[in-house]
Write a protein that holds these residues in place. Structure first.
Motif, PDB file in Angstrom:
ATOM      1  N   SER A   1      10.816   3.926   6.104  1.00 38.12           N
ATOM      2  CA  SER A   1       9.291   4.266   6.768  1.00 38.12           C
ATOM      3  C   SER A   1       8.940   5.560   5.517  1.00 38.12           C
ATOM      4  O   SER A   1       9.659   5.921   5.026  1.00 38.12           O
ATOM      5  CB  SER A   1       8.823   4.834   7.976  1.00 38.12           C
ATOM      6  N   ILE A   2       7.563   5.832   5.552  1.00 45.73           N
ATOM      7  CA  ILE A   2       6.905   6.931   4.701  1.00 45.73           C
ATOM      8  C   ILE A   2       6.279   7.845   6.048  1.00 45.73           C
ATOM      9  O   ILE A   2       5.735   7.120   7.035  1.00 45.73           O
ATOM     10  CB  ILE A   2       6.085   6.238   3.889  1.00 45.73           C
ATOM     11  N   LEU A   3       6.609   8.923   5.584  1.00 45.73           N
ATOM     12  CA  LEU A   3       5.904   9.958   6.836  1.00 45.73           C
ATOM     13  C   LEU A   3       4.994  10.699   6.119  1.00 45.73           C
ATOM     14  O   LEU A   3       4.892  11.106   4.922  1.00 45.73           O
ATOM     15  CB  LEU A   3       7.102  11.078   7.196  1.00 45.73           C
ATOM     16  N   TYR A   4       3.729  10.986   6.891  1.00 42.91           N
ATOM     17  CA  TYR A   4       2.534  11.469   6.482  1.00 42.91           C
ATOM     18  C   TYR A   4       2.053  12.605   7.506  1.00 42.91           C
ATOM     19  O   TYR A   4       2.166  12.337   8.698  1.00 42.91           O
ATOM     20  CB  TYR A   4       1.277  10.284   6.225  1.00 42.91           C
ATOM     21  N   LEU A   5       1.602  13.521   7.106  1.00 39.93           N
ATOM     22  CA  LEU A   5       0.949  14.690   7.967  1.00 39.93           C
ATOM     23  C   LEU A   5      -0.687  14.100   8.016  1.00 39.93           C
ATOM     24  O   LEU A   5      -1.343  13.799   6.870  1.00 39.93           O
ATOM     25  CB  LEU A   5       1.099  15.923   7.151  1.00 39.93           C
ATOM     26  N   PHE A   6      -0.942  13.952   9.280  1.00 37.96           N
ATOM     27  CA  PHE A   6      -2.557  13.624   9.516  1.00 37.96           C
ATOM     28  C   PHE A   6      -3.247  14.809   9.215  1.00 37.96           C
ATOM     29  O   PHE A   6      -3.044  16.193   9.511  1.00 37.96           O
ATOM     30  CB  PHE A   6      -2.424  13.178  10.670  1.00 37.96           C
ATOM     31  N   LYS A   7      -4.169  14.813   8.243  1.00 34.66           N
ATOM     32  CA  LYS A   7      -5.098  15.764   7.811  1.00 34.66           C
ATOM     33  C   LYS A   7      -5.788  16.503   9.244  1.00 34.66           C
ATOM     34  O   LYS A   7      -5.923  17.890   9.314  1.00 34.66           O
ATOM     35  CB  LYS A   7      -5.928  15.606   6.798  1.00 34.66           C
TER      36      LYS A   7
END
Length: 141
Positions: free
Chosen positions: A29-35
């Motif tokens: 997967s790819i991990l993102y920080l939600f703004k």
């Protein structure tokens, strides 16, 4: 046009970067920080390939993806000490397999209920504050 061509997790265009910051790639997967950070440490983890349902994955793919989900949740727990972590897998319109990993804090927003996907009063941070959160998550992965 296929779902994949309309999917911002696949096209990685401004629709994605307007609401998320890429933290890193994991095994599946790819991990993102939600703004929007009403829930301090909130992230989104998206499967690397375009799949719309968890049952579309092989056993091995699903196990790797869920391992990533658990790894991220543990990093958020260690880095931010929430009272509970909520998991959201809503994809009626965005048919790319992804989970919202949402730390919840006692006496904080939506405690005891479902987290708000896009709260009316948004908590947006400075570039430096986002980077601090990203560093905190990465240190605990």
């Amino acid at each position: 046009m296929s779902d994949q061509n309309n999917c911002f997790y696949c096209t990685k265009d401004e629709k994605l970067t307007d609401i998320m910051i890429k933290i890193c790639e994991l095994e599946a997967s790819i991990l993102y920080l939600f703004k929007e950070q009403t829930y301090r440490g909130r992230c989104v983890i998206a499967y690397k390939e375009h799949k719309s349902e968890i049952f579309h994955l092989t056993d091995e793919e699903r196990n790797l993806f869920m391992k990533d989900v658990a790894r991220v949740a543990a990093a958020i727990d260690k880095g931010f000490s929430p009272n509970k972590i909520n998991y959201g897998a809503y994809a009626d319109k965005m048919t790319h397999l992804h989970y919202h990993i949402v730390p919840k804090y006692e006496n904080g927003p939506s405690w005891g209920g479902t987290f708000e996907m896009m709260p009316q009063e948004k908590v947006l941070l400075s570039a430096e504050e986002y980077q601090q959160l990203i560093n905190q998550i990465k240190e605990n992965l």
